[in-house]
Scaffold this motif. Structure first.
Motif, PDB file in Angstrom:
ATOM      1  N   ALA A 148       1.124  24.426  15.297  1.00  0.00           N
ATOM      2  CA  ALA A 148       2.244  25.309  15.611  1.00  0.00           C
ATOM      3  C   ALA A 148       1.937  26.238  16.777  1.00  0.00           C
ATOM      4  O   ALA A 148       2.777  27.083  17.133  1.00  0.00           O
ATOM      5  CB  ALA A 148       2.612  26.137  14.372  1.00  0.00           C
ATOM      6  N   GLY A 149       0.750  26.100  17.382  1.00  0.00           N
ATOM      7  CA  GLY A 149       0.372  26.962  18.491  1.00  0.00           C
ATOM      8  C   GLY A 149      -0.092  28.333  18.051  1.00  0.00           C
ATOM      9  O   GLY A 149      -0.134  29.271  18.852  1.00  0.00           O
ATOM     10  N   LEU A 150      -0.459  28.457  16.781  1.00  0.00           N
ATOM     11  CA  LEU A 150      -0.917  29.720  16.235  1.00  0.00           C
ATOM     12  C   LEU A 150      -2.404  29.617  15.893  1.00  0.00           C
ATOM     13  O   LEU A 150      -2.966  28.531  15.860  1.00  0.00           O
ATOM     14  CB  LEU A 150      -0.116  30.073  14.975  1.00  0.00           C
ATOM     15  CG  LEU A 150       1.391  30.226  15.172  1.00  0.00           C
ATOM     16  CD1 LEU A 150       2.098  30.319  13.822  1.00  0.00           C
ATOM     17  CD2 LEU A 150       1.707  31.455  16.021  1.00  0.00           C
ATOM     18  N   ALA A 151      -3.006  30.753  15.629  1.00  0.00           N
ATOM     19  CA  ALA A 151      -4.407  30.784  15.212  1.00  0.00           C
ATOM     20  C   ALA A 151      -4.483  31.075  13.726  1.00  0.00           C
ATOM     21  O   ALA A 151      -3.681  31.852  13.185  1.00  0.00           O
ATOM     22  CB  ALA A 151      -5.179  31.847  15.994  1.00  0.00           C
ATOM     23  N   ALA A 152      -5.444  30.437  13.068  1.00  0.00           N
ATOM     24  CA  ALA A 152      -5.677  30.663  11.648  1.00  0.00           C
ATOM     25  C   ALA A 152      -6.983  31.416  11.470  1.00  0.00           C
ATOM     26  O   ALA A 152      -7.963  31.144  12.161  1.00  0.00           O
ATOM     27  CB  ALA A 152      -5.732  29.338  10.895  1.00  0.00           C
ATOM     28  N   GLY A 153      -6.986  32.342  10.533  1.00  0.00           N
ATOM     29  CA  GLY A 153      -8.205  33.056  10.177  1.00  0.00           C
ATOM     30  C   GLY A 153      -8.470  32.896   8.696  1.00  0.00           C
ATOM     31  O   GLY A 153      -8.168  33.801   7.902  1.00  0.00           O
ATOM     32  N   PRO A 154      -9.009  31.732   8.275  1.00  0.00           N
ATOM     33  CA  PRO A 154      -9.250  31.513   6.844  1.00  0.00           C
ATOM     34  C   PRO A 154     -10.412  32.346   6.328  1.00  0.00           C
ATOM     35  O   PRO A 154     -11.415  32.519   7.026  1.00  0.00           O
ATOM     36  CB  PRO A 154      -9.550  30.009   6.772  1.00  0.00           C
ATOM     37  CG  PRO A 154     -10.052  29.649   8.130  1.00  0.00           C
ATOM     38  CD  PRO A 154      -9.368  30.568   9.092  1.00  0.00           C
ATOM     39  N   MET A 155     -10.278  32.843   5.105  1.00  0.00           N
ATOM     40  CA  MET A 155     -11.295  33.703   4.499  1.00  0.00           C
ATOM     41  C   MET A 155     -11.484  33.347   3.034  1.00  0.00           C
ATOM     42  O   MET A 155     -10.516  33.041   2.329  1.00  0.00           O
ATOM     43  CB  MET A 155     -10.874  35.179   4.594  1.00  0.00           C
ATOM     44  CG  MET A 155     -10.648  35.698   6.001  1.00  0.00           C
ATOM     45  SD  MET A 155      -9.784  37.299   6.007  1.00  0.00           S
ATOM     46  CE  MET A 155      -8.124  36.785   5.525  1.00  0.00           C
ATOM     47  N   THR A 156     -12.736  33.413   2.593  1.00  0.00           N
ATOM     48  CA  THR A 156     -13.027  33.290   1.165  1.00  0.00           C
ATOM     49  C   THR A 156     -13.673  34.567   0.632  1.00  0.00           C
ATOM     50  O   THR A 156     -14.075  34.604  -0.538  1.00  0.00           O
ATOM     51  CB  THR A 156     -13.948  32.085   0.890  1.00  0.00           C
ATOM     52  OG1 THR A 156     -15.128  32.194   1.692  1.00  0.00           O
ATOM     53  CG2 THR A 156     -13.238  30.779   1.200  1.00  0.00           C
ATOM     54  N   GLY A 157     -13.750  35.583   1.458  1.00  0.00           N
ATOM     55  CA  GLY A 157     -14.309  36.868   1.036  1.00  0.00           C
ATOM     56  C   GLY A 157     -13.229  37.742   0.418  1.00  0.00           C
ATOM     57  O   GLY A 157     -12.623  38.582   1.091  1.00  0.00           O
ATOM     58  N   PHE A 158     -12.984  37.551  -0.863  1.00  0.00           N
ATOM     59  CA  PHE A 158     -11.988  38.339  -1.577  1.00  0.00           C
ATOM     60  C   PHE A 158     -12.224  38.188  -3.078  1.00  0.00           C
ATOM     61  O   PHE A 158     -12.942  37.288  -3.533  1.00  0.00           O
ATOM     62  CB  PHE A 158     -10.558  37.913  -1.207  1.00  0.00           C
ATOM     63  CG  PHE A 158     -10.248  36.464  -1.466  1.00  0.00           C
ATOM     64  CD1 PHE A 158      -9.774  36.039  -2.698  1.00  0.00           C
ATOM     65  CD2 PHE A 158     -10.420  35.516  -0.471  1.00  0.00           C
ATOM     66  CE1 PHE A 158      -9.493  34.702  -2.934  1.00  0.00           C
ATOM     67  CE2 PHE A 158     -10.141  34.177  -0.696  1.00  0.00           C
ATOM     68  CZ  PHE A 158      -9.672  33.768  -1.935  1.00  0.00           C
ATOM     69  N   ASP A 159     -11.599  39.058  -3.834  1.00  0.00           N
ATOM     70  CA  ASP A 159     -11.685  39.024  -5.291  1.00  0.00           C
ATOM     71  C   ASP A 159     -10.569  38.121  -5.807  1.00  0.00           C
ATOM     72  O   ASP A 159      -9.425  38.556  -5.952  1.00  0.00           O
ATOM     73  CB  ASP A 159     -11.544  40.446  -5.835  1.00  0.00           C
ATOM     74  CG  ASP A 159     -11.517  40.504  -7.360  1.00  0.00           C
ATOM     75  OD1 ASP A 159     -11.748  39.463  -8.005  1.00  0.00           O
ATOM     76  OD2 ASP A 159     -11.241  41.595  -7.896  1.00  0.00           O
ATOM     77  N   ALA A 160     -10.903  36.870  -6.069  1.00  0.00           N
ATOM     78  CA  ALA A 160      -9.889  35.893  -6.478  1.00  0.00           C
ATOM     79  C   ALA A 160      -9.243  36.296  -7.800  1.00  0.00           C
ATOM     80  O   ALA A 160      -8.017  36.189  -7.968  1.00  0.00           O
ATOM     81  CB  ALA A 160     -10.521  34.510  -6.592  1.00  0.00           C
ATOM     82  N   GLU A 161     -10.046  36.757  -8.730  1.00  0.00           N
ATOM     83  CA  GLU A 161      -9.483  37.153 -10.030  1.00  0.00           C
ATOM     84  C   GLU A 161      -8.526  38.326  -9.859  1.00  0.00           C
ATOM     85  O   GLU A 161      -7.461  38.374 -10.492  1.00  0.00           O
ATOM     86  CB  GLU A 161     -10.614  37.524 -10.988  1.00  0.00           C
ATOM     87  CG  GLU A 161     -10.131  37.853 -12.387  1.00  0.00           C
ATOM     88  CD  GLU A 161     -11.274  38.138 -13.361  1.00  0.00           C
ATOM     89  OE1 GLU A 161     -10.987  38.609 -14.484  1.00  0.00           O
ATOM     90  OE2 GLU A 161     -12.436  37.891 -12.996  1.00  0.00           O
ATOM     91  N   VAL A 177      -8.176  30.323  -0.962  1.00  0.00           N
ATOM     92  CA  VAL A 177      -8.456  30.743   0.411  1.00  0.00           C
ATOM     93  C   VAL A 177      -7.315  31.648   0.867  1.00  0.00           C
ATOM     94  O   VAL A 177      -6.149  31.391   0.540  1.00  0.00           O
ATOM     95  CB  VAL A 177      -8.570  29.529   1.361  1.00  0.00           C
ATOM     96  CG1 VAL A 177      -8.852  29.980   2.792  1.00  0.00           C
ATOM     97  CG2 VAL A 177      -9.661  28.575   0.898  1.00  0.00           C
ATOM     98  N   VAL A 178      -7.650  32.692   1.591  1.00  0.00           N
ATOM     99  CA  VAL A 178      -6.651  33.571   2.205  1.00  0.00           C
ATOM    100  C   VAL A 178      -6.708  33.336   3.710  1.00  0.00           C
ATOM    101  O   VAL A 178      -7.794  33.359   4.303  1.00  0.00           O
ATOM    102  CB  VAL A 178      -6.923  35.043   1.867  1.00  0.00           C
ATOM    103  CG1 VAL A 178      -5.919  35.951   2.580  1.00  0.00           C
ATOM    104  CG2 VAL A 178      -6.863  35.274   0.353  1.00  0.00           C
ATOM    105  N   VAL A 179      -5.544  33.096   4.323  1.00  0.00           N
ATOM    106  CA  VAL A 179      -5.495  32.727   5.741  1.00  0.00           C
ATOM    107  C   VAL A 179      -4.604  33.700   6.507  1.00  0.00           C
ATOM    108  O   VAL A 179      -3.401  33.804   6.222  1.00  0.00           O
ATOM    109  CB  VAL A 179      -4.967  31.284   5.927  1.00  0.00           C
ATOM    110  CG1 VAL A 179      -5.051  30.882   7.406  1.00  0.00           C
ATOM    111  CG2 VAL A 179      -5.731  30.294   5.064  1.00  0.00           C
TER     112      VAL A 179
END
Length: 205
Positions: A148-161, A177-179
């Protein structure tokens, strides 16, 4: 060793598209204030939903967070190093696995008429299946953002629970994953780490 240009010629996609999706694509850590529309997010999903999963199941679910109220609820659950860029991104998408995905399956599958009943049996097996295939879909989503011509910033550093309790308490969605999604901002890239070469990864028998 075969050159990158020669290898690019061996692929069907034009080289500029290869570069857009893979070689030149980077994980963005800052974002501009240019908005990302609902239509762009829908177009990304409508593209990547066709990518393959086991038995064509689609356990991935997405929560689009764009309002100040939504960000205020999300940010406390992000790791400290991920909060500022998540606050600044025009859109943040929480990608989750739905362990009740089997409820949306058709009653009959080609060549597998008992598929829905099969998934209804073991919740533990269903959760593992949902996680595996949702993670496949997460990868497709990131490529779709780039398309889509956009940038993604995927992250796994978060409190999933914590995110699950905050947003998904009434359903069986489990965040993976949070993007962050948007146009890159000022100095968006970290130094790029090297990639393993073909001979270091691939073995033929």
């Amino acid at each position: 060793m075969t050159s990158t240009a020669s290898l690019a010629d061996a692929l069907h996609l034009p080289q500029d598209v290869q570069d857009l999706l893979f070689r030149e694509a980077r994980t963005a850590n800052t974002f501009s204030d240019e908005p990302v529309s609902d239509e762009q997010i829908q177009a990304i999903y409508d593209l990547v939903k066709w990518a393959p999963t086991s038995m064509n199941t689609q356990p991935l679910r997405a929560l689009v967070v764009r309002t100040p109220e939504g960000k205020e609820r999300l940010l406390p659950h992000m790791a400290e190093g991920n909060r500022a860029k998540t606050a600044a991104a025009p859109v943040t998408v929480v990608l989750a696995a739905d362990t009740d995905f089997h409820e949306n399956l058709p009653k009959t599958f080609p060549h597998k008429p008992d598929a829905k009943d099969m998934f209804a049996g073991s919740e533990e097996a269903r959760a593992e299946f949902a996680k595996l295939n949702s993670l496949l879909q997460v990868g497709y989503f990131i490529i779709g953002v780039r398309a889509a011509g956009l940038a993604a910033g995927p992250m796994t550093g978060f409190d999933a629970e914590g995110i699950d309790k905050e947003f998904f308490a009434d359903r069986k969605w489990h965040s993976l994953v949070v993007v962050n999604v948007g146009k890159p901002g000022e100095n968006p890239w970290f130094d790029r780490l090297p990639r393993l070469d073909y001979d270091e990864v691939v073995e033929a028998v």
